[in-house]
Design a protein around this motif. Structure first.
Motif, short mmCIF file in Angstrom:
data_model
loop_
_atom_site.label_atom_id
_atom_site.label_comp_id
_atom_site.label_asym_id
_atom_site.label_seq_id
_atom_site.Cartn_x
_atom_site.Cartn_y
_atom_site.Cartn_z
N GLU A 18 2.46 0.70 7.80
CA GLU A 18 3.73 1.38 8.04
C GLU A 18 3.69 2.16 9.35
OE1 GLU A 18 6.20 5.17 6.37
OE2 GLU A 18 5.13 3.96 4.90
N GLN A 19 2.56 2.82 9.60
CA GLN A 19 2.43 3.60 10.83
C GLN A 19 2.53 2.71 12.07
OE1 GLN A 19 -1.32 5.32 9.86
NE2 GLN A 19 -0.45 7.18 8.98
N LEU A 20 1.92 1.54 12.00
CA LEU A 20 1.99 0.62 13.14
C LEU A 20 3.41 0.12 13.36
CD1 LEU A 20 -1.17 -1.69 13.07
CD2 LEU A 20 -0.47 -0.05 14.82
N LYS A 21 4.11 -0.23 12.27
CA LYS A 21 5.50 -0.68 12.40
C LYS A 21 6.36 0.43 12.97
CE LYS A 21 7.23 -3.11 9.01
NZ LYS A 21 7.62 -3.49 7.62
N ARG A 22 6.10 1.64 12.52
CA ARG A 22 6.83 2.80 13.01
C ARG A 22 6.57 2.98 14.51
NH1 ARG A 22 4.43 8.08 10.64
NH2 ARG A 22 4.82 7.01 8.68
N LEU A 23 5.31 2.84 14.91
CA LEU A 23 4.95 2.99 16.32
C LEU A 23 5.66 1.95 17.18
CD1 LEU A 23 2.98 4.75 18.05
CD2 LEU A 23 1.32 2.90 17.79
N THR A 24 5.66 0.71 16.70
CA THR A 24 6.34 -0.37 17.43
C THR A 24 7.84 -0.11 17.51
OG1 THR A 24 4.68 -1.96 16.67
CG2 THR A 24 6.77 -2.85 17.47
N ALA A 33 5.66 7.81 21.51
CA ALA A 33 5.07 8.13 20.22
C ALA A 33 3.61 7.70 20.21
CB ALA A 33 5.83 7.44 19.09
N LYS A 34 2.81 8.38 19.42
CA LYS A 34 1.42 7.99 19.25
C LYS A 34 0.93 8.44 17.88
CE LYS A 34 -0.21 10.16 22.80
NZ LYS A 34 -1.18 10.65 23.80
N ILE A 35 -0.08 7.75 17.38
CA ILE A 35 -0.73 8.12 16.13
C ILE A 35 -1.93 8.99 16.47
CG2 ILE A 35 -2.02 7.26 14.13
CD1 ILE A 35 -0.35 4.68 14.34
N LEU A 36 -2.00 10.17 15.87
CA LEU A 36 -3.13 11.07 16.07
C LEU A 36 -3.90 11.20 14.76
CD1 LEU A 36 -1.65 13.97 18.26
CD2 LEU A 36 -2.99 11.98 18.99
N VAL A 37 -5.20 10.98 14.82
CA VAL A 37 -6.06 11.00 13.63
C VAL A 37 -6.79 12.33 13.57
CG1 VAL A 37 -7.98 9.88 12.47
CG2 VAL A 37 -6.31 8.50 13.73
N GLN A 52 -4.26 -3.82 18.02
CA GLN A 52 -3.70 -4.51 19.19
C GLN A 52 -2.58 -3.72 19.86
OE1 GLN A 52 -4.74 -7.98 20.38
NE2 GLN A 52 -6.45 -6.94 19.41
N VAL A 53 -2.81 -2.43 20.07
CA VAL A 53 -1.84 -1.60 20.79
C VAL A 53 -2.56 -0.94 21.96
CG1 VAL A 53 -0.44 -1.17 18.74
CG2 VAL A 53 -2.28 0.42 19.32
N ALA A 54 -1.79 -0.31 22.83
CA ALA A 54 -2.39 0.39 23.96
C ALA A 54 -3.34 1.47 23.47
CB ALA A 54 -1.29 1.01 24.82
N ALA A 55 -4.42 1.68 24.21
CA ALA A 55 -5.49 2.58 23.77
C ALA A 55 -4.99 3.99 23.49
CB ALA A 55 -6.60 2.61 24.82
N ASN A 56 -4.00 4.46 24.27
CA ASN A 56 -3.55 5.84 24.09
C ASN A 56 -2.49 5.99 23.01
OD1 ASN A 56 -1.40 4.62 25.36
ND2 ASN A 56 -1.11 6.21 26.90
N GLN A 57 -2.14 4.90 22.31
CA GLN A 57 -1.15 5.00 21.24
C GLN A 57 -1.77 5.35 19.90
OE1 GLN A 57 1.17 1.17 21.89
NE2 GLN A 57 2.84 2.64 21.75
N ILE A 58 -3.08 5.19 19.78
CA ILE A 58 -3.80 5.63 18.58
C ILE A 58 -5.02 6.40 19.08
CG2 ILE A 58 -4.98 4.96 16.46
CD1 ILE A 58 -3.43 2.35 16.50
N GLN A 59 -5.07 7.69 18.76
CA GLN A 59 -6.14 8.53 19.29
C GLN A 59 -6.64 9.51 18.25
OE1 GLN A 59 -3.94 10.26 22.69
NE2 GLN A 59 -5.46 9.31 24.02
N SER A 60 -7.90 9.90 18.40
CA SER A 60 -8.38 11.08 17.70
C SER A 60 -7.72 12.29 18.34
CB SER A 60 -9.90 11.18 17.83
OG SER A 60 -10.35 12.48 17.53
#
Length: 492
Positions: A18-24, A33-37, A52-60
């Motif tokens: 869901e988070q990936l679909k939301r990001l897209t 938008a980005k996912i922060l862990v 398979q997204v840009a490196a800065n779209q999912i980050q710690s």
């Protein structure tokens, strides 16, 4: 900026999907938008590769606050570089290569996958692990896609972590983590580029600080998954002023309710995302905060090949759907329809109900009979999905659009059926048809004017219908929650 804050990210978990679909979805609508862990997730790099997204779209959250400079650090990129500097023998094994000095293991190298973040990296080095003469791992160095060293992890002889150092891009220390004998975090020390230091007793304390610093540097709305574990901490951060918790169970609902009971904090909660059918939804039913529906399953609608045009519609036919919790303002509707009937005799309204056994059905039928409105209003026994009303009506009236199941709204939009709403507006303001949705205030004459124009002005109806189709087009196969978020973002 929208920050999707989660404890961990797993591309194969339903929440991660869901988070990936939301990001897209946000990216497709030109919203940053980005996912922060929040957690210190060891396999986050691998999960990012799979996403398979840009490196800065999912980050710690830690990575998100690392300052960026133009400085570079020269490091080996490939096994060829390693072999140039040493006489070690390379023994490849998939995405890993071991180097030996005779029979003595000296180091192991792991690579980025060939499509990390959509970028071909040709066996570029991700980590280098060094081993002692006894075969114990001494330390592991981690590198990013630009070849800069991100961190070094030092190990004890028993394999437990002893110390981790994270680096700024110029090679200076940014964060150090000390571990006890069992490999549990003992102390975290953070040093920023201005020379300011801060110490933390555990990772969550640091992660909360890091998120606050990130939002302070780039303000935005924080959308919190798993609020039961983090909302009480995040809501106290001064930098965070807009929070939307995503509620998936009773623990989440209780956590949100506790925050809302604190007057100095509740103003930060701008919306609550929740499945309105869930038992725990009653905990937040009367909190005075807008509730956005979240999908309990795969509620989605396909885009039709074509949409009926003006001449193919049932002239003057309007459809309205009612649920038991959000009945329409009957007097306002009757007043508006009566005004329209004076100038456009063909207007008719069909009432549908979410449930065929709705107790409101008999009550409403009695009112229609008493007022002699049988020629104007028809009470439908079938549920709306079993009819062609959403495809053939001139307009679809949604009394409380924020609480209606999205498949009905999306079906109407996808078929080019204009929507009229006058309560529970999720768009954040009056919409004049740019999305195929017309927002009427609590005014009988305004509602009558919208209805009359829709059923008499072919050119205007056609424009609103085309707008509706454009709104629905990127929403194919999306969940309830994503539908509403897209509307909020588009309304901007």
């Amino acid at each position: 900026m929208f920050y999707f804050v989660t404890n961990q990210f797993d591309v194969n978990d339903p929440v991660g999907v869901e988070q990936l679909k939301r990001l897209t979805l946000f990216s497709d609508n030109q919203q940053d938008a980005k996912i922060l862990v929040l957690d210190d997730q060891p396999d986050l790099s691998q999960q990012k590769d799979l996403a398979q997204v840009a490196a800065n779209q999912i980050q710690s959250v830690f990575t998100a606050i690392v300052p960026h400079t133009n400085a570079t650090v020269q490091v080996p990129y490939t096994t060829g570089d390693i072999q140039t500097f040493t006489q070690y023998q390379a023994r490849p094994n998939g995405e890993e290569t071991a180097f030996f000095d005779g029979e003595q293991l000296v180091m192991k190298i792991r690579y980025f996958t060939a499509t990390t973040g959509g970028q071909a990296v040709l066996h570029q080095i991700r980590t280098i692990s060094y081993f002692s003469e006894h075969g114990d791992r001494l330390r592991t160095e981690e590198y990013d896609l630009t070849g800069n060293k991100i961190s070094t992890h030092y190990f004890r002889a028993d394999g437990n972590l002893r110390l981790t150092v994270y680096f700024q891009i110029d090679g200076s220390s940014l964060l150090t983590i000390d571990y006890d004998q069992q490999g549990t975090i003992h102390k975290i020390a953070y040093l920023d580029r201005a020379g300011q230091t801060a110490e933390f007793a555990n990772w969550m304390a640091f992660a909360t600080f890091a998120l606050g610093r990130t939002v302070q540097n780039t303000p935005g709305e924080v959308i919190v998954d798993h609020p039961a574990t983090s909302l009480d901490k995040l809501v106290k951060l001064t930098a965070i002023t807009r929070l939307t918790p995503v509620v998936r169970d009773e623990h989440d609902a209780q956590a949100v309710k506790q925050v809302l009971e604190q007057p100095d904090l509740r103003s930060k909660i701008v919306q609550i995302v929740i499945d309105p059918k869930a038992d725990y939804a009653t905990l937040l039913a009367d909190v005075g905060i807008q509730l956005l529906p979240i999908a309990a399953g795969d509620d989605s609608v396909d885009q039709p090949a074509t949409a009926p045009e003006w001449d193919d519609r049932q002239a003057g036919q309007l459809a309205l759907i009612i649920d038991d919790q959000h009945a329409p303002n009957f007097e306002q509707l009757i007043g508006a329809l009566s005004l329209v009937r004076v100038k456009a005799e063909q207007v008719k309204l069909t009432f549908f109900f979410q449930s065929p056994d709705s107790p409101l059905k008999q009550q409403l039928q009695q009112q229609v009979n008493q007022l002699g409105l049988n020629q104007l209003i028809r009470i439908q026994d079938e549920v709306i999905q079993e009819t062609s009303a959403l495809e053939q009506s001139a307009a679809f009236i949604v009394p409380d659009i924020a609480n209606l199941k999205d498949d009905n709204v999306l079906t109407a939009l996808a078929h080019g059926t204009p929507i009229i709403t006058f309560t529970g507006d999720p768009l954040g303001g009056a919409d004049k048809g740019e999305l195929g949705i017309l927002k009427a205030n609590q005014d009988t004459f305004e509602l009558a004017g919208l209805i009359q124009r829709l059923i008499t002005d072919k050119d205007w109806w056609t424009q609103i219908s085309q707008n509706a189709q454009k709104t629905a087009k990127p929403l194919r196969r999306l969940t309830v929650w994503e539908l509403w978020r897209m509307k909020l973002v588009t309304a901007g």
